[in-house]
Design a protein around this motif. Structure first.
Motif, short mmCIF file in Angstrom:
data_model
loop_
_atom_site.label_atom_id
_atom_site.label_comp_id
_atom_site.label_asym_id
_atom_site.label_seq_id
_atom_site.Cartn_x
_atom_site.Cartn_y
_atom_site.Cartn_z
N GLN A 179 1.07 -1.22 0.11
CA GLN A 179 0.10 0.00 -0.02
C GLN A 179 0.78 1.32 -0.11
N ALA A 180 1.91 1.15 0.94
CA ALA A 180 2.78 2.40 0.94
C ALA A 180 3.38 2.67 -0.55
N VAL A 181 4.05 1.58 -0.93
CA VAL A 181 4.71 1.82 -2.40
C VAL A 181 3.89 2.07 -3.41
N TRP A 182 2.73 1.68 -3.43
CA TRP A 182 1.51 2.10 -4.46
C TRP A 182 1.32 3.63 -4.27
N ALA A 183 1.04 4.00 -2.97
CA ALA A 183 0.90 5.51 -2.73
C ALA A 183 2.05 6.24 -3.33
N GLN A 184 3.30 6.02 -2.94
CA GLN A 184 4.32 6.78 -3.23
C GLN A 184 4.51 6.70 -4.74
N ARG A 185 4.05 5.72 -5.45
CA ARG A 185 4.06 5.77 -6.95
C ARG A 185 3.00 6.83 -7.71
N GLU A 186 1.90 6.75 -6.86
CA GLU A 186 0.97 7.37 -7.33
C GLU A 186 1.20 9.01 -7.13
N LYS A 187 1.76 9.30 -5.76
CA LYS A 187 2.14 10.77 -5.92
C LYS A 187 3.10 11.06 -7.00
N TYR A 188 4.25 10.18 -7.10
CA TYR A 188 5.33 10.48 -8.08
C TYR A 188 4.38 10.77 -9.54
N ARG A 189 3.73 9.74 -9.94
CA ARG A 189 2.94 9.90 -11.22
C ARG A 189 2.09 11.25 -11.43
#
Length: 417
Positions: A341-351
């Motif tokens: 969940q954390a990695v997904w959230a970080q990638r979404e923010k970067y995107r």
């Protein structure tokens, strides 16, 4: 001797210099005594390389030295100079067997692939069908003195219980959290029989958890205990998934870090998950579960639980703590789900940040991209937890002794799914 292994076990082949994260860097590689003796003799026989070999070993610790967090014998092409100079027979036991993990019992050896290896993680997480466990037997006999005090009756009950657990965990007619709760209840009831010296009752316990309506029976029992004031269960009043996982993550922070990048990576994930409080966590989790990565979680949870339970559960024959072994498996699996969940959230923010600065918005993640970062996440986590006896024992210990990780806390957290 009986050998048992998952059906995908023989698919593994080392990718050597093409590996995305070499196993020869980032941690200390211990050398067995037989290999150390061989290396001492090679110092004189191998000329210039013998001198280099001598200087590449920490003789006091019995391990290979490291330069910039890499094994001293790992060259710039990520190949082993020891292997190149002296051949495959020169490798120590650790390097020869990794990432194959071996659990030994009286007359039995169980093999698995450790997901701290990227290639092994690809194989395990790439297995979409239910895992089958294969066995073969040969005429080899173990040294009987090595297992003089081995409790074979307990071991047979543990293997029977594990077989039922693996059946439950791979029952795809039920949602993964329900399967995990069923496994937890089974392990709890099994532990009571071990504690009370009533192993003769284990078969009846396993039969009960084999019934077709086992999920309904569990739910009724859970609701009854939830409302009872005297349940005999360790209950944390007002516990939620957020509170349980935050407490669990803090225990993870107490473990010895093996890779020098891990503490920073671990801290960033914790901040992403928990620093904004329970409401933000729950909102983020809802969005995560609705995403392409979230859709992957059902199979992800099954794969992880099967992996950890097969590898560690029967080790309870040595400490009589089947419940702790199962809760260790549950803790690792749920930590990895939160980390995903954390990695997904970080990638979404970067995107989102990239899209705001670009002429065209960033494309949504594909199933392949999700699979790639999940593999990387699991590989990082497993190399931290599974390659330190202190870390393994510490995590199992807190699962056993800390009231905040009692059965009702887990049940409540999984009920929120």
């Amino acid at each position: 001797m009986l050998y048992t292994y998952p059906h995908y076990y023989k698919k593994f082949h080392c990718t050597a210099s093409e590996c995305e994260d070499t196993c020869c860097a980032g941690w200390e590689i211990m050398i067995d005594k037989k290999s150390l003796e061989k290396y001492k003799k090679a110092e004189k026989a191998e000329g210039a390389f013998g001198n280099r070999l001598h200087n590449s070993i920490n003789w006091k610790e019995g391990s290979f030295s490291q330069y910039h967090h890499r094994c001293a014998l790992l060259n710039d092409e990520n190949l082993c100079d020891l292997y190149t100079e002296m051949g495959p027979d020169s490798l120590c036991k650790t390097c020869r067997t990794y990432p194959r993990h071996i659990e030994e019992f009286d007359g039995v050896r169980e093999y698995s692939l450790c997901m701290s290896c990227m290639e092994a993680a690809k194989i395990v997480l790439g297995t979409k069908e239910t895992v089958r466990f294969l066995s073969k037997e040969d005429e080899r006999e173990e040294n009987e003195d090595a297992y003089e005090d081995f409790d074979f009756f307990l071991y047979t009950k543990l293997t029977d219980a594990r077989e039922r657990l693996l059946e439950i965990l791979q029952d795809r007619t039920l949602r993964a959290p329900v399967r995990m709760k069923l496994g937890l209840a089974l392990a709890h009831d099994l532990q009571r029989r071990i504690r009370d010296g009533k192993l003769y009752e284990v078969d009846a316990v396993l039969e009960r958890f084999g019934k077709s309506d086992r999920a309904g029976i569990l739910q009724k029992s859970f609701e009854k205990k939830r409302t009872s004031k005297k349940t005999g269960f360790e209950k944390t009043d007002g516990a939620s998934r957020y509170e349980l996982m935050l407490a669990l993550y803090e225990e993870l922070e107490n473990l010895e870090p093996l890779h020098h990048h891990w503490p920073e990576h671990r801290t960033k994930m914790k901040e992403t998950l928990y620093e904004n409080g329970k409401s933000a966590y729950e909102r983020q989790r809802k969005e995560f579960l609705a995403s392409a990565a979230g859709e992957r979680m059902e199979l992800f949870l099954e794969q992880l639980m099967v992996y950890f339970v097969f590898t560690y559960f029967c080790g309870a024959v040595y400490n009589e703590n089947a419940y702790g072994k199962y809760k260790f498996s549950l803790a690792c699996t749920m930590l990895l789900e939160d980390m995903a969940q954390a990695v997904w959230a970080q990638r979404e923010k970067y995107r989102a940040d990239r899209s705001s600065d670009a002429a065209e918005p960033e494309k949504a993640e594909t199933a392949d991209s999700v699979e790639n970062w999940l593999i990387d996440l699991v590989h990082r986590f497993c190399r931290e937890v599974e390659h330190s006896e202190e870390n393994l024992n510490a995590l199992e210990d807190v699962m056993t002794k800390n009231a905040e990780f009692g059965i009702m806390s887990w049940m409540e957290a999984l009920e929120e799914e």
